[in-house]
Design an enzyme around this catalytic site. Structure first.
Site, PDB file in Angstrom:
ATOM      1  CB  SER A 138      33.678  33.990  44.351  1.00 48.42           C
ATOM      2  OG  SER A 138      34.502  33.597  43.263  1.00 48.42           O
ATOM      3  CE1 TYR A 151      30.382  29.907  43.424  1.00 43.86           C
ATOM      4  CE2 TYR A 151      31.829  31.180  42.001  1.00 43.86           C
ATOM      5  CZ  TYR A 151      31.581  30.568  43.209  1.00 43.86           C
ATOM      6  OH  TYR A 151      32.527  30.620  44.206  1.00 43.86           O
TER       7      TYR A 151
END
Length: 252
Positions: A138, A151
């Site tokens: 990501s 995350y």
């Protein structure tokens, strides 16, 4: 378009969202696909939609014994593409408000799962002298994202895993690369915007607008664009240890 005829791909987290979109794109490019996940009903739905050259195996990628059973179930199949997509978003909260259990859950799936899947399927690829591993990371692993520490830390770990692993297995003819999407339009981002709005006292629309304003194109990417990017990466011979940004310009 890249022709993947004759190749078989395993896609984790393949029952919905990005995983389903990636499985669909690979299938449309000619590959046989094996969708992997924890929810058999979701896996059945995507396999039924794709039809021929698609099958599913239930597996918890964070569980070593479950991953071993998956590898054994596919022992008679030449898996030449592995897409490690399974992941969870984790909490939207200040680090001091995050529990150890929440932190560990994110790392178990996002990082441990990628490690276990690579460990299970790389030996056959290196023995054959060919194969492709694409780890879905990501842009959040490369830029600050407040209140999302588990995350972002997990995705940075995936980036580090990929670049190092490429040097371990590259000499054997196996390519390992990372695709780093930006925010992808869909239920996961809708959840994040809702949680951020609740945390900050803003509206969901304001939370979304603030987020996408960081992208050069002023929008989120789509699941179909992510699927197409995976197929395109598989057509780029000579690429190994790379991180491909697909964020509508968010990193910029």
């Amino acid at each position: 378009m890249t022709d993947l005829g004759g190749r078989t791909a395993v896609i984790t987290g393949g029952g919905s969202g990005l995983g389903a979109a990636i499985a669909t794109a690979l299938h449309e490019a000619g590959a046989e696909v094996v969708v992997v996940g924890r929810d058999p009903s979701k896996l059945d739905a995507i396999v039924d939609r794709l039809g021929t050259k698609a099958r599913r195996v239930v597996c918890d990628v964070a569980d070593p014994s479950s991953v071993d059973r998956l590898r054994d179930a596919l022992a008679d199949t030449e898996i030449s593409i592995l897409v490690n997509n399974a992941g969870i978003a984790g909490p939207v909260a200040a680090l001091t408000d995050i529990s150890v259990e929440q932190w560990d859950e994110v790392f178990d799936i996002n990082v441990r799962g990628t490690f276990l899947m690579c460990r299970a399927f790389l030996p056959a690829m290196t023995a054959r002298g060919s194969g492709d591993v694409i780890n879905i990371a990501s842009v959040s692993g490369k830029r600050p994202l407040a209140h999302r520490t588990p995350y972002t830390a997990s995705k940075m770990a995936v980036l580090g895993l990929t670049s190092t692993l490429a040097f371990e297995v590259g000499p054997a003819g196996v390519s390992v690369n990372t695709l780093s999407p930006g925010p992808v339009a869909g239920p996961r981002m809708e959840r994040n915007f809702r949680l951020e709005a609740e945390r900050s006292g803003s509206t969901v629309d304001d939370a979304e607008a603030a987020f996408v304003s960081r992208a050069a194109l002023g929008r989120m990417v789509t699941e179909e664009e992510v699927g197409g990017a995976v197929v395109a990466m598989l057509g780029m011979s000579g690429m190994c240890g790379a991180d491909i940004d697909l964020s509508a310009g968010m990193v910029a």
